[in-house]
Design a protein around this motif. Structure first.
Motif, PDB file in Angstrom:
ATOM      1  N   LEU A 176       8.506  46.965 146.730  1.00 32.98           N
ATOM      2  CA  LEU A 176       8.478  46.917 148.186  1.00 32.98           C
ATOM      3  C   LEU A 176       7.601  48.048 148.695  1.00 32.98           C
ATOM      4  CD1 LEU A 176      12.230  46.207 149.022  1.00 32.98           C
ATOM      5  CD2 LEU A 176      10.319  44.584 149.056  1.00 32.98           C
ATOM      6  N   TYR A 177       6.789  47.755 149.688  1.00 38.92           N
ATOM      7  CA  TYR A 177       5.868  48.755 150.215  1.00 38.92           C
ATOM      8  C   TYR A 177       5.540  48.405 151.655  1.00 38.92           C
ATOM      9  CZ  TYR A 177       3.104  44.980 148.180  1.00 38.92           C
ATOM     10  OH  TYR A 177       2.627  43.751 147.800  1.00 38.92           O
ATOM     11  N   GLY A 178       5.042  49.387 152.391  1.00 42.10           N
ATOM     12  CA  GLY A 178       4.709  49.180 153.796  1.00 42.10           C
ATOM     13  C   GLY A 178       4.683  50.518 154.523  1.00 42.10           C
ATOM     14  N   ASP A 179       4.664  50.529 155.817  1.00 44.78           N
ATOM     15  CA  ASP A 179       4.577  49.334 156.645  1.00 44.78           C
ATOM     16  C   ASP A 179       3.121  48.920 156.896  1.00 44.78           C
ATOM     17  OD1 ASP A 179       7.235  48.393 157.471  1.00 44.78           O
ATOM     18  OD2 ASP A 179       7.463  50.397 158.275  1.00 44.78           O
ATOM     19  N   GLY A 227       8.459  53.068 156.997  1.00 39.70           N
ATOM     20  CA  GLY A 227       9.865  53.008 157.394  1.00 39.70           C
ATOM     21  C   GLY A 227      10.722  53.189 156.163  1.00 39.70           C
ATOM     22  N   GLN A 228      11.526  52.179 155.860  1.00 44.39           N
ATOM     23  CA  GLN A 228      12.277  52.193 154.613  1.00 44.39           C
ATOM     24  C   GLN A 228      11.390  51.849 153.422  1.00 44.39           C
ATOM     25  OE1 GLN A 228      15.486  53.333 154.380  1.00 44.39           O
ATOM     26  NE2 GLN A 228      15.000  53.870 156.511  1.00 44.39           N
ATOM     27  N   VAL A 229      10.292  51.142 153.684  1.00 45.75           N
ATOM     28  CA  VAL A 229       9.287  50.877 152.653  1.00 45.75           C
ATOM     29  C   VAL A 229       8.101  51.789 152.908  1.00 45.75           C
ATOM     30  CG1 VAL A 229       9.986  48.516 152.149  1.00 45.75           C
ATOM     31  CG2 VAL A 229       8.459  48.938 154.061  1.00 45.75           C
ATOM     32  N   THR A 230       7.387  52.176 151.854  1.00 39.53           N
ATOM     33  CA  THR A 230       6.430  53.271 151.974  1.00 39.53           C
ATOM     34  C   THR A 230       5.130  52.973 151.238  1.00 39.53           C
ATOM     35  OG1 THR A 230       7.223  54.426 149.995  1.00 39.53           O
ATOM     36  CG2 THR A 230       8.357  54.889 152.073  1.00 39.53           C
ATOM     37  N   ASP A 231       4.110  53.720 151.607  1.00 37.56           N
ATOM     38  CA  ASP A 231       2.795  53.719 150.969  1.00 37.56           C
ATOM     39  C   ASP A 231       2.087  55.011 151.335  1.00 37.56           C
ATOM     40  OD1 ASP A 231       2.034  51.603 149.272  1.00 37.56           O
ATOM     41  OD2 ASP A 231       1.736  50.220 150.952  1.00 37.56           O
ATOM     42  N   ASP A 232       1.162  55.431 150.473  1.00 37.82           N
ATOM     43  CA  ASP A 232       0.129  56.370 150.892  1.00 37.82           C
ATOM     44  C   ASP A 232      -0.899  55.579 151.686  1.00 37.82           C
ATOM     45  OD1 ASP A 232       1.118  58.699 149.613  1.00 37.82           O
ATOM     46  OD2 ASP A 232       0.219  58.085 147.708  1.00 37.82           O
ATOM     47  N   HIS A 233      -1.276  56.090 152.857  1.00 34.94           N
ATOM     48  CA  HIS A 233      -2.331  55.476 153.664  1.00 34.94           C
ATOM     49  C   HIS A 233      -3.449  56.501 153.799  1.00 34.94           C
ATOM     50  CE1 HIS A 233       1.304  53.180 154.967  1.00 34.94           C
ATOM     51  NE2 HIS A 233       0.448  52.175 154.931  1.00 34.94           N
ATOM     52  N   ASP A 234      -4.532  56.289 153.071  1.00 31.19           N
ATOM     53  CA  ASP A 234      -5.591  57.284 152.949  1.00 31.19           C
ATOM     54  C   ASP A 234      -6.896  56.799 153.582  1.00 31.19           C
ATOM     55  OD1 ASP A 234      -3.829  58.867 151.535  1.00 31.19           O
ATOM     56  OD2 ASP A 234      -4.564  58.202 149.576  1.00 31.19           O
ATOM     57  N   LEU A 235      -7.503  57.665 154.362  1.00 24.87           N
ATOM     58  CA  LEU A 235      -8.800  57.422 154.979  1.00 24.87           C
ATOM     59  C   LEU A 235      -9.815  58.331 154.299  1.00 24.87           C
ATOM     60  CD1 LEU A 235     -10.305  55.983 157.395  1.00 24.87           C
ATOM     61  CD2 LEU A 235      -9.732  58.019 158.747  1.00 24.87           C
TER      62      LEU A 235
END
Length: 318
Positions: A109-112, A240-248
């Motif tokens: 699970l991943y997000g948001d 939120g409860q699900v996660t990711d690295d968001h990289d620019l």
């Protein structure tokens, strides 16, 4: 007689081909003059000699790794981050290219998600992928987690245009707001994905993407679009409860405006026929028109040939 008929058919075919070429050429002769916009550029080390980001503000949970990337959110729960330009984009036309990556260290699970914004307000954190709701302008959303059932797969990229009076349909992943979308897998890639957004006032907004070692691919096009004046450029992300690295990784920008000469294909390098939202594509209209014209000319040639054949006494005259 047969020789004359052959010459007539060939001449008609050549005339039709030339007519098609001239008309389609006129449609494609569009010039896009380009002026780099240095104030919107982002690339390592991101921070200048005075240890400042002169043209940008960042906040929330965003972390600037000066040698590598700008991490809008880490792979942790309930995080929100942003980076916004201090200056506004040109009103009549612009083009942006930015590279990014979204991923996690493990789990199913991943997000948001994250988003690129061109909006009249800036640096106001909120629930829409890290930005405020009721925004005015354009958002390009990278949604990695489905909040409700859909007939398409995730992750998705979708465009949203808002006048500031309509709430974002977050519970249904923007179904009520979507102006265009495409599906491709941009998570956990070995190399950053590159997006290109081209806007020409009163004409179109076109989105493309490029995966590593691949050609540019079309995502979607919105036709007959005019965005508000005074748009700030921003990038935000939310977990939120699900996660990711968001990289620019990088951002490059240029001002675009149409002239009177040049090649459409130069303006859209590698672009195939776009999917136009809200109206038929001009290219499809032109193609259909000339197919009908070619058919009419061909029938006309056959009719002339028949009359010539009949007036000369039939087949025994050849």
């Amino acid at each position: 007689m047969l020789h004359k008929l052959t010459k007539a058919v060939v001449a008609a075919a050549l005339a039709t081909a030339a007519l098609c070429g001239v008309a389609q050429g006129a449609y494609r002769r569009i010039k896009a003059d380009t002026t780099p916009l240095r104030q919107f550029e982002l690339e390592p080390p991101f921070i200048d000699a005075g240890m400042q980001m002169r043209n940008w503000d960042f906040g929330g949970d965003t972390i600037v790794n000066t040698n590598s990337y700008i991490r809008l959110t880490p792979d942790l729960t309930s995080r929100k981050g942003y980076i916004w330009s201090r200056q506004t984009l040109p009103n009549d036309g612009w083009e942006l290219e930015f590279s990014f990556n979204v991923g996690t260290k493990g789990g199913y699970l991943y997000g948001d998600g994250m988003a690129m914004w061109a909006t009249t307000e800036r640096a106001t954190p909120g629930p829409i992928y890290g930005n405020k709701d009721f925004f005015k302008g354009f958002g390009l959303v990278f949604d990695t987690y489905a909040n409700s059932p859909h007939d398409f797969t995730f992750p998705i990229v979708q465009g949203v245009i808002s006048d500031g009076s309509t709430p974002y349909d977050y519970a249904h992943d923007g179904d009520a707001n979507r102006a265009g979308k495409c599906n491709f897998f941009y998570r956990n890639q070995d190399h950053p994905t590159v997006m290109r957004v081209t806007y020409i006032k009163e004409n179109f907004l076109h989105v493309q993407y490029k995966l590593f070692n691949k050609d540019w691919a079309d995502c979607f096009t919105i036709s007959n679009v005019t965005l508000p004046k005074g748009l700030y450029l921003g990038f935000t992300a939310l977990t939120g409860q699900v996660t990711d690295d968001h990289d620019l990784y990088t951002v490059f920008a240029s001002e675009k405006h149409l002239g009177k000469s040049s090649d459409f294909n130069h303006y859209f390098p590698g672009m195939s026929t776009p999917t136009i939202m809200n109206s038929p594509t001009p290219s499809n209209f032109v193609g259909t028109f000339f197919k009908l014209l070619l058919g009419a000319i061909f029938l006309g040639v056959l009719y002339v040939a028949y009359r010539m054949f009949s007036s000369n006494g039939g087949a025994n005259r050849f």
